[in-house]
Motif scaffolding. Structure first.
Motif, PDB file in Angstrom:
ATOM      1  N   HIS A  52      -4.834  23.768 115.723  1.00 16.00           N
ATOM      2  CA  HIS A  52      -4.358  22.401 115.473  1.00 16.00           C
ATOM      3  C   HIS A  52      -5.423  21.511 114.849  1.00 16.00           C
ATOM      4  CE1 HIS A  52      -6.530  21.958 119.208  1.00 16.00           C
ATOM      5  NE2 HIS A  52      -5.618  22.678 119.854  1.00 16.00           N
ATOM      6  N   GLU A 143      -1.562  13.960 118.315  1.00  9.28           N
ATOM      7  CA  GLU A 143      -1.662  15.154 119.153  1.00  9.28           C
ATOM      8  C   GLU A 143      -0.790  16.269 118.575  1.00  9.28           C
ATOM      9  OE1 GLU A 143      -3.682  15.838 121.825  1.00  9.28           O
ATOM     10  OE2 GLU A 143      -4.619  13.996 121.083  1.00  9.28           O
ATOM     11  N   PRO A 144      -1.209  17.517 118.754  1.00  9.83           N
ATOM     12  CA  PRO A 144      -0.426  18.635 118.237  1.00  9.83           C
ATOM     13  C   PRO A 144       0.982  18.669 118.832  1.00  9.83           C
ATOM     14  CG  PRO A 144      -2.561  19.381 119.045  1.00  9.83           C
ATOM     15  CD  PRO A 144      -2.414  17.947 119.438  1.00  9.83           C
ATOM     16  N   THR A 145       1.942  19.109 118.039  1.00  6.38           N
ATOM     17  CA  THR A 145       3.335  19.157 118.476  1.00  6.38           C
ATOM     18  C   THR A 145       3.861  20.590 118.446  1.00  6.38           C
ATOM     19  OG1 THR A 145       4.254  18.900 116.253  1.00  6.38           O
ATOM     20  CG2 THR A 145       3.752  16.861 117.482  1.00  6.38           C
ATOM     21  N   TYR A 146       4.986  20.777 119.084  1.00  5.99           N
ATOM     22  CA  TYR A 146       5.653  22.076 119.092  1.00  5.99           C
ATOM     23  C   TYR A 146       6.009  22.497 117.659  1.00  5.99           C
ATOM     24  CZ  TYR A 146       9.169  25.655 120.012  1.00  5.99           C
ATOM     25  OH  TYR A 146       9.878  26.825 120.016  1.00  5.99           O
ATOM     26  N   CYS A 149       2.990  23.704 115.887  1.00  6.10           N
ATOM     27  CA  CYS A 149       2.571  24.987 116.441  1.00  6.10           C
ATOM     28  C   CYS A 149       3.439  26.119 115.891  1.00  6.10           C
ATOM     29  CB  CYS A 149       2.637  24.953 117.966  1.00  6.10           C
ATOM     30  SG  CYS A 149       1.953  26.420 118.763  1.00  6.10           S
ATOM     31  N   CYS A 160       3.021  28.549 121.663  1.00  6.51           N
ATOM     32  CA  CYS A 160       3.599  27.216 121.478  1.00  6.51           C
ATOM     33  C   CYS A 160       4.383  26.724 122.691  1.00  6.51           C
ATOM     34  CB  CYS A 160       4.490  27.206 120.235  1.00  6.51           C
ATOM     35  SG  CYS A 160       3.585  27.647 118.733  1.00  6.51           S
ATOM     36  N   TYR A 163       3.792  23.328 124.295  1.00  8.89           N
ATOM     37  CA  TYR A 163       4.206  22.127 123.562  1.00  8.89           C
ATOM     38  C   TYR A 163       5.722  21.928 123.633  1.00  8.89           C
ATOM     39  CZ  TYR A 163      -0.457  22.653 121.663  1.00  8.89           C
ATOM     40  OH  TYR A 163      -1.808  22.792 121.531  1.00  8.89           O
ATOM     41  N   LYS A 164       6.428  22.925 124.141  1.00 11.55           N
ATOM     42  CA  LYS A 164       7.893  22.896 124.132  1.00 11.55           C
ATOM     43  C   LYS A 164       8.458  21.784 125.004  1.00 11.55           C
ATOM     44  CE  LYS A 164      10.174  26.744 123.476  1.00 11.55           C
ATOM     45  NZ  LYS A 164      10.757  28.056 123.694  1.00 11.55           N
ATOM     46  N   ASN A 166       7.342  18.825 125.687  1.00 11.76           N
ATOM     47  CA  ASN A 166       7.275  17.535 124.993  1.00 11.76           C
ATOM     48  C   ASN A 166       8.238  17.472 123.814  1.00 11.76           C
ATOM     49  OD1 ASN A 166       5.310  16.614 126.725  1.00 11.76           O
ATOM     50  ND2 ASN A 166       3.628  17.242 125.402  1.00 11.76           N
ATOM     51  N   ALA A 167       8.567  18.625 123.242  1.00 10.66           N
ATOM     52  CA  ALA A 167       9.472  18.656 122.088  1.00 10.66           C
ATOM     53  C   ALA A 167      10.902  18.356 122.494  1.00 10.66           C
ATOM     54  CB  ALA A 167       9.409  20.016 121.399  1.00 10.66           C
TER      55      ALA A 167
END
Length: 176
Positions: A52, A143-146, A149, A160, A163-164, A166-167
Protein backbone atom coordinates in the motif's frame (compact mmCIF):
# COMPACT_ATOMS: atom_id res chain seq x y z
CA UNK A 1 -9.94 -12.28 -64.02
CA UNK A 2 -6.95 -10.18 -63.12
CA UNK A 3 -9.13 -7.31 -61.92
CA UNK A 4 -11.14 -9.53 -59.58
CA UNK A 5 -7.92 -11.02 -58.14
CA UNK A 6 -6.60 -7.51 -57.46
CA UNK A 7 -9.93 -6.46 -55.97
CA UNK A 8 -9.89 -9.55 -53.73
CA UNK A 9 -6.32 -8.84 -52.61
CA UNK A 10 -7.06 -5.19 -51.80
CA UNK A 11 -10.29 -6.06 -50.00
CA UNK A 12 -8.54 -8.78 -48.01
CA UNK A 13 -5.75 -6.41 -47.02
CA UNK A 14 -8.25 -3.79 -45.85
CA UNK A 15 -10.25 -6.32 -43.82
CA UNK A 16 -7.14 -7.82 -42.24
CA UNK A 17 -5.70 -4.39 -41.53
CA UNK A 18 -8.92 -3.27 -39.84
CA UNK A 19 -9.06 -6.46 -37.80
CA UNK A 20 -5.43 -6.03 -36.71
CA UNK A 21 -6.08 -2.43 -35.67
CA UNK A 22 -9.19 -3.41 -33.69
CA UNK A 23 -7.28 -6.23 -31.99
CA UNK A 24 -4.39 -3.92 -31.10
CA UNK A 25 -6.79 -1.36 -29.64
CA UNK A 26 -8.65 -3.97 -27.58
CA UNK A 27 -5.37 -5.49 -26.33
CA UNK A 28 -4.21 -2.14 -24.92
CA UNK A 29 -4.09 -2.30 -21.12
CA UNK A 30 -6.94 -0.53 -19.35
CA UNK A 31 -4.46 1.01 -16.91
CA UNK A 32 -1.17 2.24 -18.39
CA UNK A 33 0.43 2.03 -14.92
CA UNK A 34 0.09 -1.78 -14.78
CA UNK A 35 3.71 -2.02 -15.97
CA UNK A 36 4.76 0.10 -13.00
CA UNK A 37 2.86 -2.13 -10.61
CA UNK A 38 4.69 -5.14 -12.06
CA UNK A 39 8.04 -3.38 -11.50
CA UNK A 40 6.96 -2.42 -7.94
CA UNK A 41 6.44 -6.14 -7.28
CA UNK A 42 9.51 -7.42 -9.19
CA UNK A 43 11.92 -4.95 -7.56
CA UNK A 44 10.40 -5.81 -4.16
CA UNK A 45 9.45 -2.22 -3.34
CA UNK A 46 6.70 -3.76 -1.23
CA UNK A 47 9.37 -5.44 0.92
CA UNK A 48 9.89 -2.10 2.68
CA UNK A 49 7.14 0.23 1.51
CA UNK A 50 4.47 -2.51 1.75
CA UNK A 51 1.92 -3.13 -1.01
CA UNK A 52 0.00 0.00 0.00
CA UNK A 53 3.03 2.29 0.14
CA UNK A 54 2.56 3.30 3.79
CA UNK A 55 6.07 2.12 4.58
CA UNK A 56 7.20 0.68 7.86
CA UNK A 57 9.86 -1.80 8.85
CA UNK A 58 11.72 -3.63 6.12
CA UNK A 59 15.14 -5.12 5.49
CA UNK A 60 16.64 -1.64 5.21
CA UNK A 61 14.91 -0.12 8.23
CA UNK A 62 11.78 1.99 8.40
CA UNK A 63 10.75 2.87 4.87
CA UNK A 64 9.08 6.21 4.31
CA UNK A 65 5.42 6.41 3.35
CA UNK A 66 4.90 6.83 -0.36
CA UNK A 67 1.34 7.87 0.44
CA UNK A 68 2.59 10.92 2.32
CA UNK A 69 5.65 11.69 0.20
CA UNK A 70 6.07 15.18 -1.22
CA UNK A 71 8.49 13.97 -3.89
CA UNK A 72 7.83 14.92 -7.51
CA UNK A 73 7.99 12.44 -10.38
CA UNK A 74 11.59 13.47 -11.15
CA UNK A 75 12.57 13.10 -7.50
CA UNK A 76 10.99 9.64 -7.29
CA UNK A 77 12.89 8.62 -10.42
CA UNK A 78 16.14 9.93 -8.92
CA UNK A 79 15.48 8.13 -5.62
CA UNK A 80 14.79 4.79 -7.31
CA UNK A 81 17.78 5.28 -9.61
CA UNK A 82 20.23 6.36 -6.90
CA UNK A 83 18.77 5.18 -3.61
CA UNK A 84 19.31 7.39 -0.58
CA UNK A 85 22.81 7.74 0.84
CA UNK A 86 23.00 6.92 4.53
CA UNK A 87 19.69 5.03 4.53
CA UNK A 88 18.45 1.58 3.61
CA UNK A 89 16.89 2.83 0.37
CA UNK A 90 18.78 0.92 -2.36
CA UNK A 91 19.70 2.11 -5.81
CA UNK A 92 18.24 0.24 -8.79
CA UNK A 93 20.17 1.59 -11.79
CA UNK A 94 23.30 -0.18 -12.96
CA UNK A 95 26.26 2.20 -12.74
CA UNK A 96 24.79 4.50 -10.09
CA UNK A 97 27.66 6.35 -8.38
CA UNK A 98 30.14 4.65 -10.74
CA UNK A 99 29.48 5.50 -14.38
CA UNK A 100 26.74 7.98 -13.45
CA UNK A 101 26.89 10.40 -10.54
CA UNK A 102 23.97 10.48 -8.17
CA UNK A 103 23.05 13.66 -6.32
CA UNK A 104 26.27 15.02 -7.86
CA UNK A 105 28.39 12.38 -6.10
CA UNK A 106 30.52 9.41 -7.07
CA UNK A 107 31.00 6.25 -4.99
CA UNK A 108 34.14 7.83 -3.47
CA UNK A 109 32.23 10.99 -2.53
CA UNK A 110 29.51 8.98 -0.77
CA UNK A 111 31.97 6.75 1.10
CA UNK A 112 30.41 4.89 4.03
CA UNK A 113 27.01 6.41 3.29
CA UNK A 114 26.77 4.38 0.04
CA UNK A 115 23.23 3.04 -0.32
CA UNK A 116 22.77 -0.69 -0.83
CA UNK A 117 22.35 -2.18 -4.30
CA UNK A 118 18.78 -3.17 -5.14
CA UNK A 119 17.98 -6.83 -5.66
CA UNK A 120 17.52 -6.22 -9.39
CA UNK A 121 18.72 -3.55 -11.77
CA UNK A 122 15.99 -1.64 -13.57
CA UNK A 123 16.06 0.02 -16.96
CA UNK A 124 15.22 3.74 -17.11
CA UNK A 125 11.75 3.02 -18.59
CA UNK A 126 11.05 0.60 -15.69
CA UNK A 127 12.04 3.27 -13.18
CA UNK A 128 9.76 5.79 -14.90
CA UNK A 129 6.93 3.23 -14.91
CA UNK A 130 7.22 2.60 -11.18
CA UNK A 131 7.27 6.36 -10.52
CA UNK A 132 4.11 6.75 -12.60
CA UNK A 133 2.48 3.88 -10.69
CA UNK A 134 3.33 5.50 -7.34
CA UNK A 135 1.92 8.84 -8.49
CA UNK A 136 -1.28 7.32 -9.90
CA UNK A 137 -2.10 4.78 -7.20
CA UNK A 138 -0.23 5.55 -3.97
CA UNK A 139 0.88 9.16 -3.42
CA UNK A 140 -1.72 11.31 -1.69
CA UNK A 141 -4.04 8.44 -0.79
CA UNK A 142 -5.54 7.98 2.65
CA UNK A 143 -5.56 4.70 4.51
CA UNK A 144 -5.41 1.58 2.34
CA UNK A 145 -8.78 0.17 1.27
CA UNK A 146 -10.15 -3.22 0.32
CA UNK A 147 -10.57 -2.08 -3.29
CA UNK A 148 -6.93 -0.97 -3.48
CA UNK A 149 -5.81 -4.25 -1.95
CA UNK A 150 -7.78 -6.38 -4.41
CA UNK A 151 -6.53 -4.20 -7.27
CA UNK A 152 -2.99 -5.06 -6.15
CA UNK A 153 -3.36 -8.74 -5.21
CA UNK A 154 -6.54 -9.81 -7.01
CA UNK A 155 -9.92 -10.89 -5.65
CA UNK A 156 -8.76 -14.29 -4.46
CA UNK A 157 -6.06 -13.12 -2.03
CA UNK A 158 -6.77 -13.54 1.66
CA UNK A 159 -4.32 -10.71 2.37
CA UNK A 160 -7.16 -8.27 1.72
CA UNK A 161 -9.55 -9.81 4.26
CA UNK A 162 -8.43 -7.36 6.97
CA UNK A 163 -9.76 -4.50 4.82
CA UNK A 164 -13.06 -6.23 4.00
CA UNK A 165 -14.91 -5.19 7.20
CA UNK A 166 -14.35 -1.51 6.44
CA UNK A 167 -15.40 -2.02 2.81
CA UNK A 168 -18.85 -3.31 3.77
CA UNK A 169 -19.56 -0.76 6.53
CA UNK A 170 -22.03 1.93 5.33
CA UNK A 171 -20.55 5.44 5.32
CA UNK A 172 -23.39 6.69 7.56
CA UNK A 173 -22.71 4.09 10.26
CA UNK A 174 -20.88 5.66 13.22
CA UNK A 175 -17.58 4.15 14.34
CA UNK A 176 -17.56 2.46 17.72
Amino acid sequence: MKLSAITFAVTSALVLGSASLALAQSAAPADPTEAGKAVFKRANCLGCHKWHGNGGGGYGGDALSLRRTQLTRDQIIETVTCGRPGTGMPYFARGSYDTAKCYGMSRQDVGERMPPEGGVFLRPNDIEAVADYVLAHIKGRGEPTYDECTAFFGNTSRVCDIYKANATKPASEPSK
